[in-house]
Structure formats: C-alpha cells, structure tokens
Write a protein that holds these residues in place. Structure first.
Motif, PDB file in Angstrom:
ATOM      1  N   PHE A 194     -42.708  75.009 -18.764  1.00 11.65           N
ATOM      2  CA  PHE A 194     -43.286  73.674 -18.847  1.00 11.65           C
ATOM      3  C   PHE A 194     -42.553  72.887 -19.910  1.00 11.65           C
ATOM      4  O   PHE A 194     -41.946  73.452 -20.827  1.00 11.65           O
ATOM      5  CB  PHE A 194     -44.810  73.697 -19.062  1.00 11.65           C
ATOM      6  N   HIS A 195     -42.558  71.543 -19.749  1.00 13.36           N
ATOM      7  CA  HIS A 195     -41.810  70.675 -20.664  1.00 13.36           C
ATOM      8  C   HIS A 195     -42.477  69.303 -20.684  1.00 13.36           C
ATOM      9  O   HIS A 195     -43.442  69.062 -19.945  1.00 13.36           O
ATOM     10  CB  HIS A 195     -40.340  70.587 -20.214  1.00 13.36           C
ATOM     11  N   PHE A 196     -41.942  68.410 -21.500  1.00  9.47           N
ATOM     12  CA  PHE A 196     -42.637  67.153 -21.791  1.00  9.47           C
ATOM     13  C   PHE A 196     -41.720  65.935 -21.641  1.00  9.47           C
ATOM     14  O   PHE A 196     -40.514  66.019 -21.884  1.00  9.47           O
ATOM     15  CB  PHE A 196     -43.159  67.187 -23.230  1.00  9.47           C
ATOM     16  N   HIS A 197     -42.349  64.809 -21.278  1.00 11.60           N
ATOM     17  CA  HIS A 197     -41.657  63.521 -21.246  1.00 11.60           C
ATOM     18  C   HIS A 197     -42.473  62.499 -22.031  1.00 11.60           C
ATOM     19  O   HIS A 197     -43.704  62.558 -22.044  1.00 11.60           O
ATOM     20  CB  HIS A 197     -41.518  62.999 -19.809  1.00 11.60           C
ATOM     21  N   THR A 198     -41.799  61.523 -22.620  1.00 13.15           N
ATOM     22  CA  THR A 198     -42.496  60.396 -23.229  1.00 13.15           C
ATOM     23  C   THR A 198     -41.715  59.118 -22.991  1.00 13.15           C
ATOM     24  O   THR A 198     -40.485  59.138 -23.081  1.00 13.15           O
ATOM     25  CB  THR A 198     -42.712  60.614 -24.737  1.00 13.15           C
ATOM     26  N   SER A 234     -44.974  58.704 -20.149  1.00 10.01           N
ATOM     27  CA  SER A 234     -45.130  59.449 -18.891  1.00 10.01           C
ATOM     28  C   SER A 234     -44.104  58.956 -17.873  1.00 10.01           C
ATOM     29  O   SER A 234     -43.661  57.803 -17.922  1.00 10.01           O
ATOM     30  CB  SER A 234     -46.542  59.273 -18.338  1.00 10.01           C
ATOM     31  N   GLU A 235     -43.719  59.846 -16.963  1.00 12.63           N
ATOM     32  CA  GLU A 235     -42.795  59.445 -15.895  1.00 12.63           C
ATOM     33  C   GLU A 235     -43.560  58.782 -14.758  1.00 12.63           C
ATOM     34  O   GLU A 235     -43.176  57.713 -14.280  1.00 12.63           O
ATOM     35  CB  GLU A 235     -42.017  60.671 -15.401  1.00 12.63           C
ATOM     36  N   HIS A 236     -44.636  59.412 -14.287  1.00  8.08           N
ATOM     37  CA  HIS A 236     -45.485  58.756 -13.297  1.00  8.08           C
ATOM     38  C   HIS A 236     -46.299  57.678 -14.002  1.00  8.08           C
ATOM     39  O   HIS A 236     -46.699  57.847 -15.158  1.00  8.08           O
ATOM     40  CB  HIS A 236     -46.414  59.772 -12.624  1.00  8.08           C
ATOM     41  N   LEU A 295     -46.828  66.070 -19.182  1.00  6.28           N
ATOM     42  CA  LEU A 295     -46.469  67.487 -19.168  1.00  6.28           C
ATOM     43  C   LEU A 295     -46.116  67.887 -17.736  1.00  6.28           C
ATOM     44  O   LEU A 295     -46.838  67.521 -16.805  1.00  6.28           O
ATOM     45  CB  LEU A 295     -47.681  68.298 -19.671  1.00  6.28           C
ATOM     46  N   HIS A 296     -45.030  68.606 -17.571  1.00  7.32           N
ATOM     47  CA  HIS A 296     -44.647  69.137 -16.262  1.00  7.32           C
ATOM     48  C   HIS A 296     -44.658  70.653 -16.297  1.00  7.32           C
ATOM     49  O   HIS A 296     -43.880  71.260 -17.038  1.00  7.32           O
ATOM     50  CB  HIS A 296     -43.248  68.644 -15.861  1.00  7.32           C
ATOM     51  N   LEU A 297     -45.545  71.246 -15.494  1.00  4.39           N
ATOM     52  CA  LEU A 297     -45.561  72.706 -15.334  1.00  4.39           C
ATOM     53  C   LEU A 297     -44.790  73.016 -14.052  1.00  4.39           C
ATOM     54  O   LEU A 297     -45.197  72.594 -12.961  1.00  4.39           O
ATOM     55  CB  LEU A 297     -46.999  73.216 -15.243  1.00  4.39           C
ATOM     56  N   LEU A 299     -36.749  66.655  -8.369  1.00  7.59           N
ATOM     57  CA  LEU A 299     -36.581  66.802  -9.812  1.00  7.59           C
ATOM     58  C   LEU A 299     -36.435  65.401 -10.407  1.00  7.59           C
ATOM     59  O   LEU A 299     -35.839  64.527  -9.773  1.00  7.59           O
ATOM     60  CB  LEU A 299     -35.311  67.608 -10.129  1.00  7.59           C
ATOM     61  N   THR A 300     -36.948  65.182 -11.605  1.00 11.52           N
ATOM     62  CA  THR A 300     -36.793  63.868 -12.243  1.00 11.52           C
ATOM     63  C   THR A 300     -35.600  63.845 -13.187  1.00 11.52           C
ATOM     64  O   THR A 300     -35.423  62.899 -13.945  1.00 11.52           O
ATOM     65  CB  THR A 300     -38.060  63.445 -13.009  1.00 11.52           C
ATOM     66  N   THR A 301     -34.780  64.884 -13.145  1.00 10.20           N
ATOM     67  CA  THR A 301     -33.544  64.945 -13.927  1.00 10.20           C
ATOM     68  C   THR A 301     -32.413  65.345 -12.984  1.00 10.20           C
ATOM     69  O   THR A 301     -32.679  65.937 -11.926  1.00 10.20           O
ATOM     70  CB  THR A 301     -33.644  66.002 -15.052  1.00 10.20           C
TER      71      THR A 301
HETATM   72 ZN    ZN Z   1     -40.163  66.879 -16.147  1.00  9.39          ZN
END
Ligand code: ZN
Length: 246
Positions: free
Chosen positions: A109-113, A115-117, A128-130, A194-196
């Motif tokens: 799991f990892h984090f974005h700031t 939020s992406e959505h 948080l993305h699990l 994937l968002t990356t």
């Molecule tokens: Zn992510």
C-alpha cells in the motif's frame, strides 16, 4: 531474489522501473508528458480506461463486484521509492480482497497527496491505495480517501519508519490493514489503470466513499516529503461507475 513469478505475485511493487524513463509529478516529466517519455508508457496518453477519475453520486450503475476483505496482521517493509511512501508485504500474507469471489492478495500500500480520485469534484487531503494481485497477476486496488481529523495511530507506525530520502527502512513493522479501512465498504467500482507510468489498464478499482481521518501533523509529515504526488483525473469515456452498498 525469488523467481520473477514470486516477485510479482508476492511483492508486487508497482511497474518495473529499471531501464525505463524517469518520471515525476511536475514539469517536463510530469503527468501531461508521461506518454512521451518512454515507449512503454504509451498507455498514459492513448489509454481509454485510465485512472484516476472524477467520482460522483449521480449516474451510478449497480455494483460490479461484491467485495469482501479478509485482512490479517501482516509484516511490512517501508520504502521511499522516489514517488511515494510504500509499505510492501514482507514475505507472505493471508490478507486478501475478494472481488466477486476471486481472491486478490495484498502486495503493498502507498499514498498520494492530494487524493487522486475526486468526489463531487473535491480532492481529499490524501488517498491510500491498497494494491492486490490475483494468481494471474491481475491487479485490484482499494482506494481509501483520507481527511484531516483525528490522529491515526496505525499510520504513525508507517510514518515512524518512512525514509525521507529514497531507500528502504531497515526495520519492518506488523500492521493490520483493517486499521486503514473505514467502518463501511460502500464503494465506487470501475475498470481503470495504474495511476503511474506505465499506466497499464485492466486494473479493478474500488474506492470507498467513507474517508478515514488522520491528523494535521500526520498530513504535514508526509507532505514535507511529497507535497504533491497525484495524477489529475482522466476522461471517463465509455465506462460506467458501479456503486456497492455493503
Ligand atoms: Zn497509487
């Protein structure tokens, strides 16, 4: 190193980055340019089922997949991978997400700031993305929105280990992923990517609509390392978004 099959099944850590172009969240290597940086990133520009997307309570279809999580306390290692802070399952785990009965095993799991959505056009402070993988290497991601509020004790265990520079913490930590899930599993469900980079598609996305709370201090700790690491929302195109009432 375990075999490549085991590596992808048990410790999926995101797209393979060796020999591929470096990317970032701003400027000439930012999201608008990902598709041009490397042939293998082409889906970032030409894909038609990309993530993240703008979520809304209007025009929802019925649930796409019944959802059950069977998370168990699991040992994680914590890394700063140059794009985010990521907790990787260390060894094996019984933590799974079942989508329509198909088990996907938690990998990281990892984090974005922020939020992406977005929800009704609003970004949350973090997301948080699990990330889970099934036995055929198909991915299912559970997204959890994070808002400023109460201190989150389990998150401290990740933050206390997170390297401020690229690298992996020498200590590991046992965490119960349930501590990062809100009470309800009501969720938006859609087919995305994937968002990356490389923005691969075929990812089953489930985004919970109830956020979890973390304190301002905890937001600041992450944002002092990564002030902004999100991809802007992508066109919905022909897709529909399902809603799952738990
Ligand atoms: Zn992510």
């Amino acid at each position: 190193m375990p075999s490549s099959v085991q590596a992808s099944t048990l410790t999926y850590q995101g797209p393979v980055q060796a020999l591929q172009a470096s990317w970032s969240y701003e400027g000439e290597t930012g999201p608008e340019h990902w598709g041009e940086l490397d042939e293998s990133y082409a889906m970032c520009s030409i894909g038609e089922q990309q993530s993240p997307i703008a979520l809304s309570y209007s025009n929802l279809s019925s649930a796409k997949w019944p959802l059950i999580n069977t998370y168990q306390p699991t040992t994680f290692s914590v890394q700063n991978n140059g794009h985010t802070i990521q907790a990787d399952v260390n060894g094996s785990t019984a933590s799974t997400l079942r989508l329509a009965g198909v088990p996907y095993t938690l990998a990281q799991f990892h984090f974005h700031t922020p939020s992406e959505h977005t929800l009704e056009d609003e970004h949350y402070e973090m997301e948080l993305h699990l990330v889970h993988v099934d036995k055929h290497d198909n991915l299912a991601v559970l997204g959890v929105l994070m808002e400023e509020g109460d201190h989150h004790e389990a998150l401290d265990q990740v933050w206390d280990l997170m390297p401020t520079e690229e690298g992996t913490a020498t200590e590991t930590v046992v965490l119960d992923p349930n501590d990062f899930i809100p009470g309800e599993l009501d969720s938006f469900q859609y087919e995305g990517s994937l968002t990356t980079p490389p923005c691969d598609e075929g990812v089953k996305w489930t985004v919970l609509d109830e956020p979890i709370q973390v304190s301002r201090e905890q937001l600041d700790r992450f944002q002092s390392i990564y002030p902004s690491n999100y991809r802007p929302v992508q066109d919905l195109g022909n897709r529909d978004i399902g809603y799952h009432y738990h």
